[in-house]
Design an enzyme around this catalytic site. Structure first.
Site, short mmCIF file in Angstrom:
data_model
loop_
_atom_site.label_atom_id
_atom_site.label_comp_id
_atom_site.label_asym_id
_atom_site.label_seq_id
_atom_site.Cartn_x
_atom_site.Cartn_y
_atom_site.Cartn_z
N LEU A 1 0.82 -1.24 -0.03
CA LEU A 1 0.03 -0.12 -0.02
C LEU A 1 1.07 1.54 0.17
CD1 LEU A 1 -2.50 -1.19 2.75
CD2 LEU A 1 -2.69 -1.18 0.00
N GLY A 2 1.89 1.19 -1.05
CA GLY A 2 3.09 2.38 -1.18
C GLY A 2 2.21 3.46 -1.79
N ARG B 1 3.20 -3.81 5.25
CA ARG B 1 4.08 -4.27 6.56
C ARG B 1 4.08 -2.88 7.33
NH1 ARG B 1 10.09 -5.63 4.19
NH2 ARG B 1 9.66 -3.65 2.91
N LYS C 1 4.63 -3.57 -20.70
CA LYS C 1 5.11 -2.38 -19.63
C LYS C 1 6.46 -2.15 -19.73
CE LYS C 1 4.33 0.80 -16.33
NZ LYS C 1 5.82 0.63 -15.65
N GLU D 1 9.61 5.41 -22.67
CA GLU D 1 9.60 6.59 -21.76
C GLU D 1 10.86 7.22 -21.70
OE1 GLU D 1 9.40 6.41 -17.00
OE2 GLU D 1 7.24 5.95 -18.07
#
Length: 291
Positions: free
Chosen positions: A8-9, A31, A164, A171
């Site tokens: 959940l960064g 964590r 990706k 990019e």
């Protein structure tokens, strides 16, 4: 539907919020207990109804491998694991076999959108069997940008992360071109307002893009990028793109040169790398080194 989300960064936290806004239930584990909805992967799996879909959003390599190894012992046949991190496509093939032995499906998903994804949506490239993709499709639909485009079932396992990877290679080259042009403009005595030249390109030119918009944002914040050190990291996907090009005998001179330019940034305080660093910070929230 219900989703278990691990990691959940900067990306994962915003993804959890976007999926919840679409009306789905997300049980998140991190964590960091301040971010987590549960205290363990075991608790996360126990709260989901089968067939479960668990999305892994942790750093590529050892962290992803350890997470998948633990999930393999917790999930049941018919469940699906989605790896949405920046794993190498060859790891995807390995993970699909490891989980497949236990009857657990696997989908790899390349995710682009950075810190802007919560607001704008995330471009998604995913690979895997149609049956496994279908189980995660409501989540893909919740994450993607509004409109017709922004997501693709790119092919079999590994195709999502391969796509990706190539996206990130392109990019690299685009950012390098903007950075080289910016440095040349800064060196020319006759050009007195480089920032406004960049701004003028945002409309009506063939080189207008979101990256150009972000470059203008960075210059608005620090007109000559004097507060930045000319140092830019590479995430690994640029290297993998060049390696894949060698394996397939495909010439990639622009992408390869842009990767080598980042290596050069670690030797000198490169003006071009100030722009690369500024762009990476703008779209992905990547850390920068101050001058």
């Amino acid at each position: 539907m219900e989703l278990g989300l691990i990691g959940l960064g900067k990306m994962g936290g915003n993804m959890r919020e976007r999926i919840r806004r679409a009306g789905h239930t997300v049980i998140g584990y991190d964590r960091n207990p301040d971010l987590s909805d549960v205290q363990s992967l075991e608790e996360l799996v126990g709260k989901l109804k089968g067939p479960r879909v668990v999305w892994v959003m942790v750093p590529a390599g050892a962290a992803t491998q350890a997470t998948i190894d633990e999930l393999a012992g917790l999930l049941s046949p018919g469940d699906v694991v989605v790896d949405g991190g920046n794993s190498r496509w060859t790891d995807d093939e390995k993970h699909a076999v490891e989980l497949g032995i236990k009857g657990i499906g696997f989908v790899d998903c390349g995710v682009s959108g950075g810190v802007w994804g919560l607001e704008n949506g995330y471009a998604l490239m995913y690979g895997g069997d149609a049956e496994n993709v279908a189980k995660a499709q409501p989540i893909f639909d919740a994450l993607k940008p509004e409109g017709e485009f922004g997501s693709v079932h790119a092919g079999k396992v590994g195709a999502g992360h391969f796509a990706k990877m190539v996206h990130n290679g392109i990019e690299y080259a685009m950012m390098q071109a903007y950075a080289e042009g910016w440095e040349l403009l800064e060196k020319a005595d006759s050009v007195t307002d480089v920032r406004e030249v960049f701004r003028s390109w945002q409309e009506g030119t063939v080189i207008r893009s979101w990256l150009l918009d972000l470059a203008v944002n960075a210059l608005d914040d620090d007109e000559h990028l004097e507060r930045l050190k000319g140092y830019a990291e590479d995430s690994g996907e640029g290297r993998w793109t060049v390696e894949a090009a060698i394996d397939h005998a495909v010439p990639l001179p622009a992408i390869t040169a842009s990767l080598f330019a980042r290596f050069a940034s670690r030797q000198d305080d490169s003006p071009q790398m100030k722009m690369i660093a500024a762009l990476r910070n703008q779209f992905g929230g990547h850390a920068v080194e101050k001058a």
